[in-house]
Structure formats: structure tokens, C-alpha cells
Design a protein around this motif. Sequence first.
Motif, mmCIF file in Angstrom:
data_model
loop_
_atom_site.group_PDB
_atom_site.id
_atom_site.type_symbol
_atom_site.label_atom_id
_atom_site.label_comp_id
_atom_site.label_asym_id
_atom_site.label_seq_id
_atom_site.Cartn_x
_atom_site.Cartn_y
_atom_site.Cartn_z
ATOM 1 N N ILE A 130 46.404 52.227 -102.288
ATOM 2 C CA ILE A 130 47.799 52.243 -102.746
ATOM 3 C C ILE A 130 47.990 53.279 -103.851
ATOM 4 N N ASN A 131 47.069 53.315 -104.809
ATOM 5 C CA ASN A 131 47.147 54.319 -105.875
ATOM 6 C C ASN A 131 47.058 55.731 -105.311
ATOM 7 N N SER A 132 46.214 55.928 -104.301
ATOM 8 C CA SER A 132 46.076 57.251 -103.681
ATOM 9 C C SER A 132 47.375 57.676 -103.013
ATOM 10 N N ILE A 133 48.012 56.746 -102.317
ATOM 11 C CA ILE A 133 49.271 57.064 -101.635
ATOM 12 C C ILE A 133 50.374 57.361 -102.651
ATOM 13 N N ILE A 134 50.445 56.560 -103.710
ATOM 14 C CA ILE A 134 51.448 56.803 -104.749
ATOM 15 C C ILE A 134 51.201 58.152 -105.424
ATOM 16 N N GLY A 155 52.281 60.890 -103.196
ATOM 17 C CA GLY A 155 53.744 60.988 -103.217
ATOM 18 C C GLY A 155 54.241 61.713 -104.452
ATOM 19 N N ILE A 156 53.640 61.412 -105.610
ATOM 20 C CA ILE A 156 54.029 62.102 -106.847
ATOM 21 C C ILE A 156 53.692 63.582 -106.757
ATOM 22 N N CYS A 157 52.529 63.896 -106.220
ATOM 23 C CA CYS A 157 52.112 65.301 -106.066
ATOM 24 C C CYS A 157 53.100 66.053 -105.174
ATOM 25 N N PHE A 208 45.819 65.667 -100.530
ATOM 26 C CA PHE A 208 45.737 65.127 -101.887
ATOM 27 C C PHE A 208 45.346 63.649 -101.857
ATOM 28 N N THR A 209 45.962 62.884 -100.957
ATOM 29 C CA THR A 209 45.666 61.448 -100.866
ATOM 30 C C THR A 209 44.211 61.206 -100.485
ATOM 31 N N MET A 210 43.701 61.956 -99.524
ATOM 32 C CA MET A 210 42.305 61.779 -99.102
ATOM 33 C C MET A 210 41.329 62.173 -100.204
ATOM 34 N N VAL A 211 41.581 63.316 -100.838
ATOM 35 C CA VAL A 211 40.685 63.769 -101.905
ATOM 36 C C VAL A 211 40.706 62.786 -103.069
ATOM 37 N N TYR A 212 41.891 62.348 -103.457
ATOM 38 C CA TYR A 212 42.028 61.373 -104.548
ATOM 39 C C TYR A 212 41.251 60.095 -104.219
ATOM 40 N N PHE A 213 41.440 59.586 -103.008
ATOM 41 C CA PHE A 213 40.772 58.350 -102.589
ATOM 42 C C PHE A 213 39.258 58.520 -102.601
#
Length: 152
Positions: free
Chosen positions: A86-90, A93-95, A118-123
Motif C-alpha cells: 500500500i505504501n509503495s502504491i501511494i 501515485g505521489i511520484c 517507481f512502485t516496484m523499485v520502492y517495494f
Amino acid sequence: MKTSKVNDERIVSQRRKIQSDAYQILIYCLLISILIQQFIMNAPFAQFAVEFFCLIGIGIYITIRHLSVGVDIWDSRSHTNKKLLINSIISGGICVSLLIVLAGERNVRSIILTFVTFTMVYFLVHLVLRNINKKRQRQIDDELSTDEDIEC
């Protein structure tokens, strides 16, 4: 003759808190400076490269130091994979929102690609760091329990 000033724990704690607050303010100022130079002033990368590399470098340094001394970076007990997703998706979205607003990006394919990347790398980065952190915490707990057994 040298005078030794004794600092009590409260004074030391307050000084560390003030330094920590100053560090956070400095980091946010660096980030704002980078964003203003890149998106508002349309400056070339060479103009804000020093700020950018300082920001990235200090982030890496802080993470490595936290991991090496065994300080819990995040509250790993309350962080589940679901919360991380959820944090990765949020964050993705912000990015993308910043990319649309600040850079004026309108290409849907580019926006979707940025979001997914971005979501995958963050996760993945947070998952790896969380697992390294848990492993280091277990090592420290084992060392402490071994030291307690030796003392008894």
C-alpha cells in the motif's frame, strides 16, 4: 588546568534532539532546492548535481549506519507486506502526481511506466532493507542473549 564540564543526560539528549531537527530541516531544504531548480528554473543537472548527490549519499549513509549498529529503521513488527505494498502504491501515485504537475508530463504511457517502475523499485528496496534489518536485529539479540548466558 583543564576544566571538565559534566553534561547530564537531559542536556545531551536535548542537544541530540536539536541536531536531529536541524538535520531534518537541512534535508528538506536540499530536496526543495533540487525540485525548484529542476522543475521551476529548468536548470541543467550540473547546476544542482551537488545537492542531489549529497541528498542521495546522506540517505545511503544513514541507512547503512542504522543497519550496522542494529537500530530498527522501521517498526518491523507493524510493517507487513500488505502495508508495504500500500505504501509503495501511494508513493508511486505521489511520484506520478509530481511528474504531472511539476514536469508537465502528459504522455500516458510514460506516466504508467513511471508509476509501475517507481512502485516496484520502492517495494523491492524496502523489502530487502526490512529483511536485512530483521536479520541484523536477530544477530544483536543472539549476541545479547549469549552475553547474558556467559555472565550468569
